[in-house]
Design an enzyme around this catalytic site. Sequence first.
Site, short mmCIF file in Angstrom:
data_model
loop_
_atom_site.label_atom_id
_atom_site.label_comp_id
_atom_site.label_asym_id
_atom_site.label_seq_id
_atom_site.Cartn_x
_atom_site.Cartn_y
_atom_site.Cartn_z
N GLY A 59 -3.36 3.16 5.60
CA GLY A 59 -4.44 4.75 5.30
C GLY A 59 -4.67 5.09 7.14
O GLY A 59 -3.17 4.93 7.78
N CYS A 60 -5.68 5.02 7.07
CA CYS A 60 -6.09 5.80 9.13
C CYS A 60 -4.94 4.78 9.70
O CYS A 60 -5.38 5.63 10.53
CB CYS A 60 -7.50 6.22 8.81
N TYR A 61 -5.26 3.96 9.96
CA TYR A 61 -5.32 2.88 10.75
C TYR A 61 -3.57 3.22 11.04
O TYR A 61 -2.99 2.17 11.89
CB TYR A 61 -5.56 1.49 11.31
#
Length: 389
Positions: free
Chosen positions: A163-165
Site C-alpha cells: 500500500g501507501c507506505y
Amino acid sequence: MVSVEEVRRAQRREGPATILAIGTATPLNCVDQTTYPDYFFRVTNSDHKTELKEKFKRMFERSMIKKSYLHLTEEILKENPSICEHKAPSFDARQDIVVVEVPKLGKEAAQNAIKEWGQPKSKITHLVFCTTTGVDMHGADYQLTKLLGLSPSVKRLMMYQLGCYGGGTVLRLAKDLAENNKGARALVVCSEITAITFHAPSDTDLDVLVGQALFGDGAASVIIGSDPNLEVEKPLFELVSAAQTLVPDCGHKIYGKTSDVGLTFHLHKDVPRLVSQNIEKSLVEVFQPLGIFDWNSIFWVGHAGGREILDQVELKLGLKPEKLNVTRHVMSEYGNMASACVLFVLDEMRKTSTKEGFGTNVEGLEWGVLCSFGPGLTIETIVLHSVSI
C-alpha cells in the site's frame, strides 16, 4: 586462507547509498476531476443515486485533486462489465488487467530512470519491485526483467500489498542492498494501477467513494548505488538512515481485503489524526543523531495521502505552509498513487529546485526527510542528504 571478516569487508561499501536517477510514468488516460463524478456514476449505471453523486462531488471539491491518470478507460470497462457491477464477482477480469499492465507501466518509469542514469542496463545488479496489486507467479519482478532485457543474474525482490507506505520501504531495502554489496546498482520500481479497487458506488460503503476520489495510477523508478562514479554518474540524494514503525493498535484503521469482487479498501476517519500525532516520534528517532529538531529547517518529501492528513501534519509539527507545497502539488496533479507517490514528489522537488537555481537538489537545503505511511498503521522515515549541484 581469507577470513570471513575479510570477505565481508570486501563486500561492503564505504559511502552511503545514493539515488542516481529518477523516472516516472503514467497511463495516457488523464481524468479531469471536475467531470469524473458524472462519468463514474454513468459508467457504473448509478445515475439514479443523485444524493450519493452530490456527496461524491463534495468529496472531490474538498480533496483539492485536479486530475489523475487511470488505466481503466470506458472502452475497457465496457469489455469487462462485471467490474462496474456492485459486488459482482470480477476478480479474474481485474487480475487479467493488472498482471499485464503493472509491469508495463513500471517498464516506462524504469526506462526513464535508466536513460537519466546514462549507464548500460548490464550494470544493474538488483531489482526491487513494489505494487499493491497483481499477485501472480511469475511475479511482476520477473515480467519486468524480461520486458527490460535485464541480465538473468539480476537479484530480484518482489513486494506486494504494502500500500501507501511502500515507497519508503523500497528505499530502505535498496539502501541496505547498495551499502552491503560492492558495485551494486539497484533498480527500484513502484507501479500502481487501481483496476483492482474500482467499484460501483454504494450507500452502505462510502469507502468506495473515498478511494475513487483519492487514488490514481502511476509508476516511479530510481537507481540506487553507493560510491558513485562521478565521471559518469550524477548523485542526487544520499540515503543517510531509515526507520519503520507501527502505530500501536491501529491495524483496523487502514486495510484492504482481496476477494472475488477485487480489492476493497477501508480508510478510517481517525487516520489523519493518528498520523499527525505519531509522526514526530519517527522524526526524532532518525534526526536526533544529527542534532536536528527544527522541522522547518529540513525539506519535506511527504506521501500525498490526502488533504486532511497533510493539513493535520502541518498543524501538529508547526510546519510553514511552503514545506508541503510540492507534496500538495503532486497530489493535485496525480492524486494518491500509493507506493509511487513519494518518488513522484522527490522527482518534482529536485526539478523545481533546478529551475529555481538552488545550490542543492531541494530548496537549497542540505537535509530532508521522506515520509510514507499506510496499512498497519505503518510509518516509513528516510533521512535524505541533498548532494550539491
